[in-house]
Design a protein around this motif. Structure first.
Motif, PDB file in Angstrom:
ATOM      1  N   LEU A   1       0.829  -1.208   0.000  1.00  0.00           N
ATOM      2  CA  LEU A   1       0.000   0.000   0.000  1.00  0.00           C
ATOM      3  C   LEU A   1       0.867   1.264   0.000  1.00  0.00           C
ATOM      4  N   LEU A   2       0.259   2.382  -0.399  1.00  0.00           N
ATOM      5  CA  LEU A   2       0.963   3.658  -0.302  1.00  0.00           C
ATOM      6  C   LEU A   2       1.151   4.049   1.151  1.00  0.00           C
ATOM      7  N   HIS A   3       0.168   3.694   1.991  1.00  0.00           N
ATOM      8  CA  HIS A   3       0.369   3.849   3.439  1.00  0.00           C
ATOM      9  C   HIS A   3      -0.418   2.778   4.158  1.00  0.00           C
ATOM     10  N   GLU A   4       0.309   1.977   4.914  1.00  0.00           N
ATOM     11  CA  GLU A   4      -0.282   0.883   5.674  1.00  0.00           C
ATOM     12  C   GLU A   4      -0.380   1.302   7.128  1.00  0.00           C
ATOM     13  N   GLY A   5      -1.461   0.864   7.798  1.00  0.00           N
ATOM     14  CA  GLY A   5      -1.606   1.150   9.229  1.00  0.00           C
ATOM     15  C   GLY A   5      -2.790   2.051   9.520  1.00  0.00           C
ATOM     16  N   PRO A   6      -2.759   2.716  10.682  1.00  0.00           N
ATOM     17  CA  PRO A   6      -3.889   3.566  11.067  1.00  0.00           C
ATOM     18  C   PRO A   6      -3.998   4.765  10.129  1.00  0.00           C
ATOM     19  N   ILE A   7      -5.182   4.981   9.558  1.00  0.00           N
ATOM     20  CA  ILE A   7      -5.333   6.142   8.661  1.00  0.00           C
ATOM     21  C   ILE A   7      -6.457   7.066   9.113  1.00  0.00           C
ATOM     22  N   GLU A   8      -7.112   6.708  10.217  1.00  0.00           N
ATOM     23  CA  GLU A   8      -8.073   7.634  10.807  1.00  0.00           C
ATOM     24  C   GLU A   8      -7.972   7.444  12.302  1.00  0.00           C
ATOM     25  N   CYS A   9      -7.776   8.524  13.029  1.00  0.00           N
ATOM     26  CA  CYS A   9      -7.615   8.381  14.477  1.00  0.00           C
ATOM     27  C   CYS A   9      -8.426   9.443  15.205  1.00  0.00           C
ATOM     28  N   LYS A  10      -8.831   9.104  16.435  1.00  0.00           N
ATOM     29  CA  LYS A  10      -9.682   9.986  17.244  1.00  0.00           C
ATOM     30  C   LYS A  10      -9.382   9.718  18.709  1.00  0.00           C
ATOM     31  N   ASP A  11      -9.147  10.772  19.471  1.00  0.00           N
ATOM     32  CA  ASP A  11      -8.884  10.653  20.913  1.00  0.00           C
ATOM     33  C   ASP A  11      -7.766   9.645  21.208  1.00  0.00           C
TER      34      ASP A  11
ATOM     35  N   ARG B   1      -9.728   3.591  12.049  1.00  0.00           N
ATOM     36  CA  ARG B   1      -9.700   2.904  10.751  1.00  0.00           C
ATOM     37  C   ARG B   1      -8.259   2.541  10.418  1.00  0.00           C
ATOM     38  N   TRP B   2      -8.056   1.326   9.920  1.00  0.00           N
ATOM     39  CA  TRP B   2      -6.738   0.854   9.524  1.00  0.00           C
ATOM     40  C   TRP B   2      -6.746   0.589   8.022  1.00  0.00           C
ATOM     41  N   ASN B   3      -5.656   0.870   7.369  1.00  0.00           N
ATOM     42  CA  ASN B   3      -5.490   0.558   5.955  1.00  0.00           C
ATOM     43  C   ASN B   3      -4.595  -0.672   5.853  1.00  0.00           C
ATOM     44  N   VAL B   4      -5.183  -1.801   5.453  1.00  0.00           N
ATOM     45  CA  VAL B   4      -4.436  -3.055   5.434  1.00  0.00           C
ATOM     46  C   VAL B   4      -4.754  -3.839   4.171  1.00  0.00           C
ATOM     47  N   HIS B   5      -3.726  -4.331   3.525  1.00  0.00           N
ATOM     48  CA  HIS B   5      -3.933  -5.214   2.373  1.00  0.00           C
ATOM     49  C   HIS B   5      -3.336  -6.583   2.675  1.00  0.00           C
ATOM     50  N   TRP B   6      -2.059  -6.638   2.986  1.00  0.00           N
ATOM     51  CA  TRP B   6      -1.388  -7.906   3.247  1.00  0.00           C
ATOM     52  C   TRP B   6      -1.803  -8.439   4.615  1.00  0.00           C
ATOM     53  N   TRP B   7      -2.276  -9.702   4.689  1.00  0.00           N
ATOM     54  CA  TRP B   7      -2.621 -10.357   5.942  1.00  0.00           C
ATOM     55  C   TRP B   7      -3.466  -9.450   6.848  1.00  0.00           C
TER      56      TRP B   7
ATOM     57  N   ASP C   1      -0.393  12.214   7.844  1.00  0.00           N
ATOM     58  CA  ASP C   1       0.654  12.071   6.821  1.00  0.00           C
ATOM     59  C   ASP C   1       1.508  10.849   7.094  1.00  0.00           C
ATOM     60  N   VAL C   2       2.276  10.464   6.073  1.00  0.00           N
ATOM     61  CA  VAL C   2       3.264   9.406   6.250  1.00  0.00           C
ATOM     62  C   VAL C   2       4.530  10.027   6.838  1.00  0.00           C
ATOM     63  N   LEU C   3       5.015   9.448   7.931  1.00  0.00           N
ATOM     64  CA  LEU C   3       6.205   9.975   8.600  1.00  0.00           C
ATOM     65  C   LEU C   3       7.387   9.008   8.512  1.00  0.00           C
ATOM     66  N   ALA C   4       7.131   7.793   7.974  1.00  0.00           N
ATOM     67  CA  ALA C   4       8.204   6.816   7.784  1.00  0.00           C
ATOM     68  C   ALA C   4       7.860   5.980   6.558  1.00  0.00           C
ATOM     69  N   TRP C   5       8.862   5.656   5.771  1.00  0.00           N
ATOM     70  CA  TRP C   5       8.646   4.909   4.537  1.00  0.00           C
ATOM     71  C   TRP C   5       9.495   3.636   4.523  1.00  0.00           C
ATOM     72  N   HIS C   6       8.870   2.562   4.093  1.00  0.00           N
ATOM     73  CA  HIS C   6       9.578   1.290   3.953  1.00  0.00           C
ATOM     74  C   HIS C   6      10.307   1.252   2.597  1.00  0.00           C
TER      75      HIS C   6
END
Lengths: 278, 278
Positions: free
Chosen positions: A187-197, A202-208, A263-268
């Protein structure tokens, strides 16, 4: 009378000199404070700015590294990132039977705060290439860091890319925190993509997608306190290595802290192996 | 008599206060000097150290960049390198019909000294992918820089790796200088590998050994004076683009300055294109 008046002048002189000296000493001390403060604070274009650097939690950046043509280039690039980060200690674990002079010389010239570790990875019998080196760093922390220390661990692969802003996220970690990682898991960004408190909604996940905490190694940090609460937790030879490790420390999608996920703060990122003819 | 003695005490007091104030002012001024000096000089772990930063020749780092998944990661990493370099101006030339907001926002947040240029490269009809973007930067320099400026140009690809020490080599450049580049031309280090009295006495070359100056783009720097002496010299669509450009500026293996050729100070690293499913 004249004698007493002369004495008065002398006493007044001595008092003044005394007061002046005390004043100068106080001034010197204050100005020294300013100089010291400025030394650590005022490099606005080159370092993250923090008001009170010494009270920041320490970050232990843990990097596994192995011999290959691009090794020193990768370490050079990564060292230039962490050189900008205050209160940072680099735990570099070499996949080697002993410290190589190449890496030792590199670290020695770097002026960074670091610890050079080594252990041989067992590449023939597993899925994860750098299991021993990662666990070696955990072992070092449990042996050398006081459990009460305000410090946070972060696993930094030597070929990844880290925005300086990710270190601000790391320092917010109370027990364990996560953020999205660019170019990971297909993915262009994997992991949490919407956060509150402070939680991910919401998580963005494709692999496993069934992973307990679906995040790349560059997408989480853990407070050392938690390592001492779970003294046997370590990395195991699993493809979902990050998630299994976080689970063993008691984390899941609901209790992992997510303060920022815009935003993305770290890239693989990954580096091509160069074609060398000689 | 007592009146005069009292007056003496008063005069002595006023004199002391005056001397103290003057002393404090002098001290303050001196210490301000120290503070100012330290601000620009003492960030030993974060910046190259230079005794008199403002008298350094300016470096124009010229970077061509184009839209792709890893673009912002690459620019992030490179920006962290150049953030350590004093007296540096970044000329970023985008391969685009207009400035993209992605790159513009990135540069705007970077706090670096930069100029954002753009021009579309013509990928269909040539060998060199980033001919227009590179020449656009040369055009900008000839148009915006005074010919008498003490400045040096260096072409920095956004995926390469640069040791901070390479900028010391760049600043030594009188007219044009070169140094070895790691992982280039099929070699661990391509370019001058033995030097004496500022000249190369041995070159390490595998690919196209007949090139006039066999060096990668990351392995040379040119003083702006030379650009004004040869006002039409620019990059042409040739596989040996670096050598042809250096030749057009009057350089060859004998007259290019080589001050240092022991270690690799720049690497021709390349980043893998990530596999993205979305």
């Amino acid at each position: 009378v004249a004698y007493f008046e002369k004495m008065k002048v002398k006493i007044a002189s001595i008092c003044f000199v005394g007061i002046v000296l005390i004043g100068l000493l106080i001034l010197r001390q204050n100005l020294n404070g300013v100089i010291h403060k400025r030394n650590t604070m005022v490099c606005p274009d080159t370092r993250l700015e923090h008001k009170d650097e010494k009270n920041l939690p320490l970050i232990y950046g843990i990097t596994s590294t192995y011999k290959r043509h691009v090794q020193i280039a990768e370490l050079t690039r990564l060292s230039q990132t962490v050189m900008h980060v205050p209160m940072f200690h680099w735990l570099l674990t070499e996949d080697a039977h002993s410290k190589t002079s190449l890496v030792a010389d590199f670290l020695n010239q770097s002026k960074l705060s670091y610890t050079h570790l080594f252990i041989k990875n067992n590449l023939t019998s597993g899925i994860v290439k750098d299991l021993n080196t990662r666990n070696n760093a955990l072992h070092w922390i449990r042996k050398n860091v006081q459990p009460s220390t305000n410090a946070i661990i972060y696993f930094m692969d030597d070929d990844n890319t880290y925005s300086l802003r990710v270190f601000d996220e790391i320092r917010k970690t109370k027990r364990g925190s996560a953020w999205p990682v660019g170019l990971a898991g297909g993915l262009l960004h994997e992991g949490p993509i919407e956060c509150k408190d402070g939680k991910a909604v919401r998580w963005n996940v494709h692999w496993w997608p069934q992973r307990t905490v679906p995040i790349d190694m560059a997408g989480f940090a853990v407070h050392v306190n938690v390592l001492f609460e779970k003294p046997t937790a370590e990395f195991t030879d699993r493809p979902d290595i990050e998630s299994v490790f976080l689970e063993s420390l008691g984390f899941n999608r609901d209790n992992i802290e997510v303060n920022y996920c815009k935003d993305v703060l770290a890239w693989h990122t990954q580096t091509k192996a160069p074609v060398i003819v000689e």
